[in-house]
Design a protein around this motif. Structure first.
Motif, PDB file in Angstrom:
ATOM      1  N   TYR A 110       0.824  -1.210   0.000  1.00 24.26           N
ATOM      2  CA  TYR A 110       0.000   0.000   0.000  1.00 24.26           C
ATOM      3  C   TYR A 110       0.862   1.264   0.000  1.00 24.26           C
ATOM      4  O   TYR A 110       0.400   2.328  -0.386  1.00 24.26           O
ATOM      5  CB  TYR A 110      -0.930   0.019   1.219  1.00 24.26           C
ATOM      6  CG  TYR A 110      -2.013  -1.038   1.220  1.00 24.26           C
ATOM      7  CD1 TYR A 110      -2.152  -1.928   0.164  1.00 24.26           C
ATOM      8  CD2 TYR A 110      -2.910  -1.142   2.269  1.00 24.26           C
ATOM      9  CE1 TYR A 110      -3.144  -2.898   0.168  1.00 24.26           C
ATOM     10  CE2 TYR A 110      -3.917  -2.104   2.273  1.00 24.26           C
ATOM     11  CZ  TYR A 110      -4.018  -2.982   1.221  1.00 24.26           C
ATOM     12  OH  TYR A 110      -5.002  -3.934   1.239  1.00 24.26           O
ATOM     13  N   TYR A 123       1.461   3.658   1.694  1.00 18.84           N
ATOM     14  CA  TYR A 123       1.066   4.786   2.545  1.00 18.84           C
ATOM     15  C   TYR A 123      -0.172   4.313   3.287  1.00 18.84           C
ATOM     16  O   TYR A 123      -1.123   3.862   2.663  1.00 18.84           O
ATOM     17  CB  TYR A 123       0.751   6.000   1.673  1.00 18.84           C
ATOM     18  CG  TYR A 123       0.290   7.231   2.423  1.00 18.84           C
ATOM     19  CD1 TYR A 123       1.215   8.162   2.890  1.00 18.84           C
ATOM     20  CD2 TYR A 123      -1.064   7.467   2.661  1.00 18.84           C
ATOM     21  CE1 TYR A 123       0.800   9.297   3.566  1.00 18.84           C
ATOM     22  CE2 TYR A 123      -1.481   8.601   3.335  1.00 18.84           C
ATOM     23  CZ  TYR A 123      -0.541   9.519   3.782  1.00 18.84           C
ATOM     24  OH  TYR A 123      -0.959  10.644   4.445  1.00 18.84           O
ATOM     25  N   THR A 156     -12.416   2.638  -3.384  1.00 17.55           N
ATOM     26  CA  THR A 156     -11.517   3.272  -2.408  1.00 17.55           C
ATOM     27  C   THR A 156     -10.743   2.212  -1.613  1.00 17.55           C
ATOM     28  O   THR A 156     -10.529   2.350  -0.425  1.00 17.55           O
ATOM     29  CB  THR A 156     -12.285   4.223  -1.470  1.00 17.55           C
ATOM     30  OG1 THR A 156     -13.269   4.935  -2.205  1.00 17.55           O
ATOM     31  CG2 THR A 156     -11.363   5.252  -0.849  1.00 17.55           C
ATOM     32  N   PRO A 158      -7.118   0.081  -1.619  1.00 11.00           N
ATOM     33  CA  PRO A 158      -5.827   0.085  -2.319  1.00 11.00           C
ATOM     34  C   PRO A 158      -5.512  -1.214  -3.045  1.00 11.00           C
ATOM     35  O   PRO A 158      -4.896  -1.171  -4.111  1.00 11.00           O
ATOM     36  CB  PRO A 158      -4.801   0.356  -1.207  1.00 11.00           C
ATOM     37  CG  PRO A 158      -5.530   0.294   0.067  1.00 11.00           C
ATOM     38  CD  PRO A 158      -6.994   0.400  -0.202  1.00 11.00           C
ATOM     39  N   THR A 204      -3.467  10.974  -1.492  1.00 11.46           N
ATOM     40  CA  THR A 204      -2.029  10.752  -1.340  1.00 11.46           C
ATOM     41  C   THR A 204      -1.692   9.264  -1.351  1.00 11.46           C
ATOM     42  O   THR A 204      -0.807   8.817  -2.074  1.00 11.46           O
ATOM     43  CB  THR A 204      -1.555  11.364  -0.007  1.00 11.46           C
ATOM     44  OG1 THR A 204      -2.029  12.701   0.066  1.00 11.46           O
ATOM     45  CG2 THR A 204      -0.058  11.371   0.089  1.00 11.46           C
ATOM     46  N   GLY A 205      -2.431   8.486  -0.540  1.00  9.27           N
ATOM     47  CA  GLY A 205      -2.134   7.062  -0.401  1.00  9.27           C
ATOM     48  C   GLY A 205      -2.242   6.335  -1.726  1.00  9.27           C
ATOM     49  O   GLY A 205      -1.403   5.490  -2.050  1.00  9.27           O
ATOM     50  N   PHE A 206      -3.264   6.666  -2.517  1.00  5.35           N
ATOM     51  CA  PHE A 206      -3.474   5.942  -3.774  1.00  5.35           C
ATOM     52  C   PHE A 206      -2.422   6.317  -4.808  1.00  5.35           C
ATOM     53  O   PHE A 206      -1.982   5.472  -5.580  1.00  5.35           O
ATOM     54  CB  PHE A 206      -4.889   6.199  -4.291  1.00  5.35           C
ATOM     55  CG  PHE A 206      -5.917   5.486  -3.454  1.00  5.35           C
ATOM     56  CD1 PHE A 206      -6.266   4.178  -3.745  1.00  5.35           C
ATOM     57  CD2 PHE A 206      -6.478   6.093  -2.350  1.00  5.35           C
ATOM     58  CE1 PHE A 206      -7.176   3.495  -2.962  1.00  5.35           C
ATOM     59  CE2 PHE A 206      -7.389   5.418  -1.555  1.00  5.35           C
ATOM     60  CZ  PHE A 206      -7.745   4.120  -1.862  1.00  5.35           C
ATOM     61  N   ILE A 209       0.669   7.073  -4.136  1.00  2.00           N
ATOM     62  CA  ILE A 209       1.926   6.412  -3.776  1.00  2.00           C
ATOM     63  C   ILE A 209       1.813   4.901  -3.965  1.00  2.00           C
ATOM     64  O   ILE A 209       2.755   4.245  -4.397  1.00  2.00           O
ATOM     65  CB  ILE A 209       2.334   6.780  -2.341  1.00  2.00           C
ATOM     66  CG1 ILE A 209       2.502   8.306  -2.245  1.00  2.00           C
ATOM     67  CG2 ILE A 209       3.634   6.104  -1.943  1.00  2.00           C
ATOM     68  CD1 ILE A 209       2.778   8.797  -0.858  1.00  2.00           C
ATOM     69  N   ALA A 210       0.620   4.338  -3.680  1.00  4.92           N
ATOM     70  CA  ALA A 210       0.444   2.889  -3.856  1.00  4.92           C
ATOM     71  C   ALA A 210       0.533   2.507  -5.334  1.00  4.92           C
ATOM     72  O   ALA A 210       1.015   1.434  -5.677  1.00  4.92           O
ATOM     73  CB  ALA A 210      -0.889   2.443  -3.275  1.00  4.92           C
ATOM     74  N   ILE A 219      -0.630  15.526  -1.372  1.00  6.81           N
ATOM     75  CA  ILE A 219       0.153  16.556  -0.687  1.00  6.81           C
ATOM     76  C   ILE A 219       1.087  15.860   0.288  1.00  6.81           C
ATOM     77  O   ILE A 219       0.637  15.107   1.144  1.00  6.81           O
ATOM     78  CB  ILE A 219      -0.775  17.541   0.037  1.00  6.81           C
ATOM     79  CG1 ILE A 219      -1.617  18.266  -0.999  1.00  6.81           C
ATOM     80  CG2 ILE A 219       0.029  18.528   0.869  1.00  6.81           C
ATOM     81  CD1 ILE A 219      -2.631  19.198  -0.414  1.00  6.81           C
ATOM     82  N   THR A 220       2.366  16.077   0.133  1.00  6.71           N
ATOM     83  CA  THR A 220       3.336  15.331   0.917  1.00  6.71           C
ATOM     84  C   THR A 220       4.597  16.176   1.092  1.00  6.71           C
ATOM     85  O   THR A 220       4.809  17.134   0.362  1.00  6.71           O
ATOM     86  CB  THR A 220       3.672  13.999   0.208  1.00  6.71           C
ATOM     87  OG1 THR A 220       4.801  13.406   0.811  1.00  6.71           O
ATOM     88  CG2 THR A 220       3.971  14.200  -1.268  1.00  6.71           C
ATOM     89  N   ASP A 221       5.394  15.799   2.105  1.00  9.33           N
ATOM     90  CA  ASP A 221       6.710  16.422   2.256  1.00  9.33           C
ATOM     91  C   ASP A 221       7.817  15.467   1.814  1.00  9.33           C
ATOM     92  O   ASP A 221       8.989  15.716   2.032  1.00  9.33           O
ATOM     93  CB  ASP A 221       6.942  16.832   3.720  1.00  9.33           C
ATOM     94  CG  ASP A 221       6.424  18.244   3.991  1.00  9.33           C
ATOM     95  OD1 ASP A 221       6.158  18.962   3.006  1.00  9.33           O
ATOM     96  OD2 ASP A 221       6.280  18.614   5.162  1.00  9.33           O
ATOM     97  N   GLN A 222       7.413  14.349   1.201  1.00  8.78           N
ATOM     98  CA  GLN A 222       8.378  13.297   0.875  1.00  8.78           C
ATOM     99  C   GLN A 222       8.813  13.328  -0.587  1.00  8.78           C
ATOM    100  O   GLN A 222       9.264  12.319  -1.115  1.00  8.78           O
ATOM    101  CB  GLN A 222       7.763  11.923   1.164  1.00  8.78           C
ATOM    102  CG  GLN A 222       7.263  11.726   2.573  1.00  8.78           C
ATOM    103  CD  GLN A 222       8.381  11.508   3.556  1.00  8.78           C
ATOM    104  OE1 GLN A 222       9.384  10.877   3.210  1.00  8.78           O
ATOM    105  NE2 GLN A 222       8.251  12.030   4.753  1.00  8.78           N
ATOM    106  N   LEU A 250      10.368  10.222  -2.772  1.00  4.16           N
ATOM    107  CA  LEU A 250       9.444   9.654  -3.762  1.00  4.16           C
ATOM    108  C   LEU A 250       9.960   9.855  -5.189  1.00  4.16           C
ATOM    109  O   LEU A 250       9.897   8.946  -6.017  1.00  4.16           O
ATOM    110  CB  LEU A 250       8.058  10.279  -3.610  1.00  4.16           C
ATOM    111  CG  LEU A 250       7.285   9.832  -2.364  1.00  4.16           C
ATOM    112  CD1 LEU A 250       6.025  10.662  -2.181  1.00  4.16           C
ATOM    113  CD2 LEU A 250       6.922   8.351  -2.451  1.00  4.16           C
ATOM    114  N   ALA A 285      -4.763  10.463   9.944  1.00  4.95           N
ATOM    115  CA  ALA A 285      -3.461  10.668   9.304  1.00  4.95           C
ATOM    116  C   ALA A 285      -3.092  12.120   8.961  1.00  4.95           C
ATOM    117  O   ALA A 285      -2.219  12.713   9.613  1.00  4.95           O
ATOM    118  CB  ALA A 285      -3.396   9.799   8.057  1.00  4.95           C
ATOM    119  N   PHE A 286      -3.750  12.695   7.944  1.00  2.00           N
ATOM    120  CA  PHE A 286      -3.353  14.013   7.443  1.00  2.00           C
ATOM    121  C   PHE A 286      -3.627  15.106   8.483  1.00  2.00           C
ATOM    122  O   PHE A 286      -2.836  16.038   8.647  1.00  2.00           O
ATOM    123  CB  PHE A 286      -4.111  14.284   6.135  1.00  2.00           C
ATOM    124  CG  PHE A 286      -3.596  15.458   5.353  1.00  2.00           C
ATOM    125  CD1 PHE A 286      -2.245  15.615   5.106  1.00  2.00           C
ATOM    126  CD2 PHE A 286      -4.480  16.384   4.835  1.00  2.00           C
ATOM    127  CE1 PHE A 286      -1.785  16.697   4.368  1.00  2.00           C
ATOM    128  CE2 PHE A 286      -4.028  17.463   4.092  1.00  2.00           C
ATOM    129  CZ  PHE A 286      -2.678  17.622   3.861  1.00  2.00           C
TER     130      PHE A 286
END
Lengths: 308, 403
Positions: free
Chosen positions: A222, A224, B87, B89, B114-116, B118-119, B137-140, B144, B190-191
Motif C-alpha cells: 500500500y 502509505y 476506495t 488500495p 495521497t495514499g493511492f 503512492i500505492a 500533498i506530501t513532504d516526501q 518519492l 493521518a493528514f
C-alpha cells in the motif's frame, strides 16, 4: 503418519511449489490478483481455525490487520525502524490485544461476541489515532521499501504455509479436540473438564497474530497507510464470506472459497463495477440457503453419494 | 446508482464524440487510450466526483472536439477507460495493472488521494507511465521522486499547506484585524494529525498563542463541544485541520454558536462549490485550503467550459490543478509527437507548460513550486489569499460575523 496424511502432505508440497513459481510466469496483472488472493487465503484459513470449530463468527480481522499495517507505518515513518522489526513486533502486539479482548468477551456466548467484534476495528482505529494524536505525533505513515509485488506474494505464501501447518497441528492436538467439543456443546465441554474460556482465547490469539502479520506484510504494497483503509470493515466481511463459501470444517476449505470468489469478484469489477455489493449479498444468501457447509461440504456430499 | 448512470453517460458521450471526430476528420486513426482508476464508490467517492471525474470528461470532450491529439503527423482522438476501486488500495493496484497489461492503455491519469498515488506509483514506474499527481500533498518529494522518477507533484507540500495558513493569519495580524490568540482543532486521522503536528511549533515561532488545542475522531457526528470549547477560550482566530464532513459540521456549529472570530479557517472542502451553496452569505470572509486566481482569462474560460460541459461548477482548489495536469500530459504527448511514454516522462521533467493555473515546470525533485494554499470566500468566489510561487494572491480581510 498414516498413508492418507502422507499423500495430503505430498499434494500440499506440490501446490506450494506451483504457487511459488507463479511470479516467474506472470508478474503483472495476474500476479496482482494472486497476491490479493494469497492475502485472503492466509486470512480466511487462520480465521476458520478459530471460527470453524467454535462457530463464533469473529468480525475482528480488520482490527488486527489494521494493527499490523499501522504499526509498520508508524515505526518506519516516525521512528526510522526497519520493516522487519516492525513486522515482528506488530503480531506480538496484536496477540496481546487479542488476549485482552478474548478474556473480556469470550466468556460471553455467541451473539454478544459477534456484536462486540463488529465494533472492534473501529474502536482500535480510534484508539491508535488518539494515542498518535496526543502522544506520538505523525509525519505521515509512509511505508517505502524495495519490495516488489513478487516479494510480497512470496511472503504471503510463506505465512499461508505456516497457517496450514499450524492448523494441521491444532487438529491433531488436545486443544483442537477440545475446541470441537466446545463447538458442539459448550456445556458438555465444561462438564468433561475442558477449560473452555482459555481454549477459545488461545485460538483467538492465533488469528490475531496472523492477521497482524499479514497486515504488516501488505503495508509495503500500500506504501502509505490510511487508518480507515487498513481498519476497513469490508475486509472483515470478505474474509468471513470467503471462508464460509469454502467451508470451515476442513483446513483446506477456505482455500477453495477464496480462489473462485476472487476470480468472480474480479470479473464483476470489470464488467459490472457497480454490482459488487450486490454480489457480496448474493454470496451470503447462497451460503445460507444452498451451501451451509461451503464447497467442501457439497463436495463431500457428492463423494458420499457416489460411494453408495 | 447515479454514479453508474454517469459513468455510462460519460462513456457514451466519449464514444459519440469519438464518432463525430472520426466522421469529420474522415478516416481518423485509432484513439489514444487513457486509463484512470477512480473511487466511484467508497469513502473518497465524494472528492473524486467533484475534483477529478468532471475534469477528465471536460478535457476528453474538448480534445476530441478539436480532432484529437497531434501525434505521428496526424490527429488521433482520445478514449478514456475508467475502473472503480471502491476506495480500496488492493483493488486499486489490481485495476492499474489491468489497465496497463490487459487494456494496454497508452497513458494514465493520476488517482485521488495521497495514499493511492503512492500505492500506484510502483506500477506506473514499472511500465514508464508518467504520473502527474495532483491530490497528493506530501513532504516526501525527495524520496518519492528518487524512487519514482516518473512521478510529478503539482498541488504543494504539507509544509506549504501550513505555511499558507500561517501567512494569512500573519497578514491579518499585521493589518490589526486579529490578535495573537488562536484556537486550533484537528481531525485525529493521518493528514489531520500531521498538519496539527507541523502547525504547533510554526505558530508558536510566529508569535501566536494557541489558547485551545483539541482533536476529534474521524466521523464524529456532533462537533458542538469542540466549537463550544473554542468559543470559551475567546480566541482571535480559529483554525481547523479538517476533512470534508467536519469542515461542514464545524462551520455549521460556529454559525449556531455565533463564534466571533475575525479569522475562521477550515481545511479540505472549504473550496467546494457545495460549501458556499450550503451556507450562502454566512461564510463571507471564511478562509480555507486552496483558492484560485479567478481573474485570469484562462481560468475564466476553464470555469465557463466546466459548467457548460459537465453541468457542475469546478471547485476552487484542485479542480483547476487537475485540469492543468491533463494539459501537461497533453502538451508533453504532442511535444514528443509519438506515443512514447519514456520520452513523455523526460519531456515533462525538462519543459515548462502553459496551463489554466499558469506556467508549470518541475524542479529536480519533480515538484512544481507554484501553488495556491489558502483561499477566502469573498462575494461567492474563493480568492487565493496565500500561495507559494504564484504571487497573485490578494490580501485576506477580517471576517465580520455570520450573516
Amino acid at each position: 503418519m498414516k498413508p492418507a496424511e502422507l499423500r495430503n502432505l505430498g499434494i500440499g508440497a506440490v501446490l506450494v511449489a506451483l504457487a511459488a513459481i507463479f511470479p516467474l510466469v506472470n508478474d503483472g496483472y495476474w500476479l496482482s490478483i494472486a497476491t490479493t488472493a494469497m492475502m485472503y487465503i492466509a486470512l480466511s484459513t487462520s480465521w476458520s481455525l478459530f471460527s470453524g470449530p467454535t462457530h463464533l463468527i469473529a468480525l475482528s480481522t480488520a482490527a488486527f490487520f489494521g494493527i499490523g499495517g499501522y504499526l509498520v507505518g508508524t515505526g518506519m515513518s516516525d521512528y526510522d525502524t526497519s520493516f522487519w522489526s516492525m513486522a515482528i513486533l506488530a503480531p506480538l502486539v496484536a496477540t496481546a490485544v487479542a488476549l485482552l479482548i478474548g478474556l473480556a468477551t469470550l466468556r460471553l456466548s455467541g451473539v454478544y461476541f459477534v456484536i462486540f467484534t463488529l465494533g472492534l476495528a473501529e474502536m482500535i482505529r480510534n484508539l491508535v489515532s488518539w494515542v498518535q494524536n496526543n502522544f506520538l505525533g505523525s509525519r505521515g505513515l509512509y511505508v517505502l521499501t524495495d519490495f516488489t509485488e513478487a516479494h510480497i506474494y512470496w511472503m504471503l505464501l510463506g505465512v499461508s504455509v505456516v497457517v496450514f501447518l499450524f492448523g494441521w497441528w491444532i487438529n491433531r492436538s488436545r486443544l483442537g479436540f477440545a475446541l470441537k467439543i466446545i463447538g458442539n456443546d459448550e456445556e458438555v465441554a465444561r462438564h468433561v473438564g475442558i477449560n473452555t474460556a482459555w481454549s477459545k482465547v488461545i485460538l483467538f490469539m492465533s488469528t490475531g497474530f496472523f492477521a497482524a502479520l499479514i497486515g504488516a506484510i501488505v503495508a509495503p504494497r500500500y506504501s502509505y497507510i490510511e487508518p480507515n483503509v487498513v481498519f476497513s470493515p469490508q475486509l472483515s466481511f470478505l474474509v468471513v464470506i470467503m471462508a464460509l463459501l469454502g467451508g470451515t470444517h476442513r483446513l483446506w476449505g477456505p482455500l477453495v472459497g477464496v480462489i473462485p470468489f476472487t476470480l468472480a469478484w474480479e470479473a464483476i469489477s470489470v464488467s459490472f463495477p457497480n454490482s459488487t455489493t450486490l454480489f457480496l449479498g448474493l454470496s451470503f444468501l447462497i451460503i445460507v440457503y444452498v451451501l451451509p457447509d461451503g464447497f467442501t461440504g457439497l463436495l463431500e456430499k457428492f463423494t458420499r453419494r457416489a460411494a453408495k | 446508482m447515479t454514479i453508474g448512470i454517469k459513468r455510462r453517460a460519460l462513456l457514451a458521450g466519449a464514444s459519440a464524440l469519438t464518432l463525430t471526430a472520426m466522421t469529420s476528420a474522415a478516416f481518423a486513426a485509432d484513439p489514444i487510450k487513457f486509463g484512470v482508476v477512480a473511487h466511484l464508490t467508497g469513502p473518497l467517492a465524494g472528492g473524486e466526483a467533484v475534483t477529478h471525474t468532471p475534469n477528465i470528461e471536460l478535457w476528453a470532450a474538448q480534445v476530441n472536439a478539436r480532432g484529437g491529439l497531434k501525434v505521428d503527423g496526424g490527429m488521433r482522438p482520445v478514449e478514456v477507460i475508467t475502473y472503480d476501486d471502491k476506495t480500496d488500495p488492493s483493488e486499486h493496484i489490481k485495476a492499474v495493472q489491468r489497465l496497463a497489461t490487459q487494456d494496454k492503455v497508452d497513458f494514465m491519469f493520476s488517482p485521488y488521494g495521497t495514499g493511492f498515488n503512492i500505492a500506484a506509483a510502483p506500477i506506473y514506474a514499472k511500465y514508464d507511465f508518467p504520473l502527474v499527481a495532483v491530490s497528493a500533498i506530501t513532504d516526501q518529494q525527495e524520496e518519492l521522486s528518487k524512487r519514482f522518477p516518473n512521478m510529478f507533484f503539482t498541488l504543494g507540500t504539507t509544509t506549504g499547506f501550513v505555511e499558507g495558513a500561517l501567512d494569512a493569519l500573519t497578514t491579518l495580524r499585521e493589518a490589526g484585524s486579529i490578535g495573537n490568540t488562536v484556537a486550533m482543532v484537528n481531525v485525529a486521522d493521518a493528514f489531520g494529525i500531521e498538519l496539527a503536528d507541523k502547525a504547533r511549533p510554526m505558530f508558536k515561532e510566529a508569535g501566536f498563542e494557541i489558547v485551545y488545542d483539541k482533536s476529534y475522531p474521524l466521523g464524529t457526528p456532533d462537533l458542538s463541544p469542540v466549537v463550544k470549547g473554542a468559543k470559551a477560550a475567546e480566541p482571535d482566530a480559529f483554525v481547523a485541520w479538517s476533512y470534508p464532513p467536519d469542515t461542514f459540521a464545524l462551520t455549521e456549529q460556529a454559525i449556531i454558536e455565533d463564534l466571533q472570530v475575525n479569522a475562521f479557517y477550515t481545511a479540505v472542502a472549504t473550496a467546494f462549490p457545495a460549501f458556499s451553496g450550503k451556507f450562502g452569505s454566512k461564510i463571507e470572509g471564511n478562509l480555507g485550503a486552496g483558492g484560485i486566481n479567478p481573474d485570469t482569462p484562462a481560468m475564466q474560460d476553464y470555469r465557463a467550459a466546466h459548467l457548460e460541459i459537465t453541468g457542475g461548477e469546478a471547485d476552487y482548489w484542485a479542480s483547476a490543478t487537475y485540469y492543468a495536469s491533463l494539459q501537461i500530459l497533453e502538451q508533453a504527448i504532442e511535444g514528443v509527437g509519438t506515443i512514447d511514454r519514456e520520452a513523455t516522462v523526460a519531456y515533462i521533467a525538462d519543459n515548462s507548460f502553459d496551463t489554466v493555473i499558469g506556467e508549470v515546470s518541475f524542479d529536480e525533485q519533480n515538484n512544481s513550486m507554484r501553488f495556491w494554499s489558502v483561499g477566502q470566500w469573498i462575494d461567492g468566489v474563493f480568492h487565493a489569499v496565500a500561495d507559494t510561487g504564484m504571487g497573485d494572491s490578494v490580501a485576506p480581510v477580517a471576517k465580520d460575523g455570520w450573516n
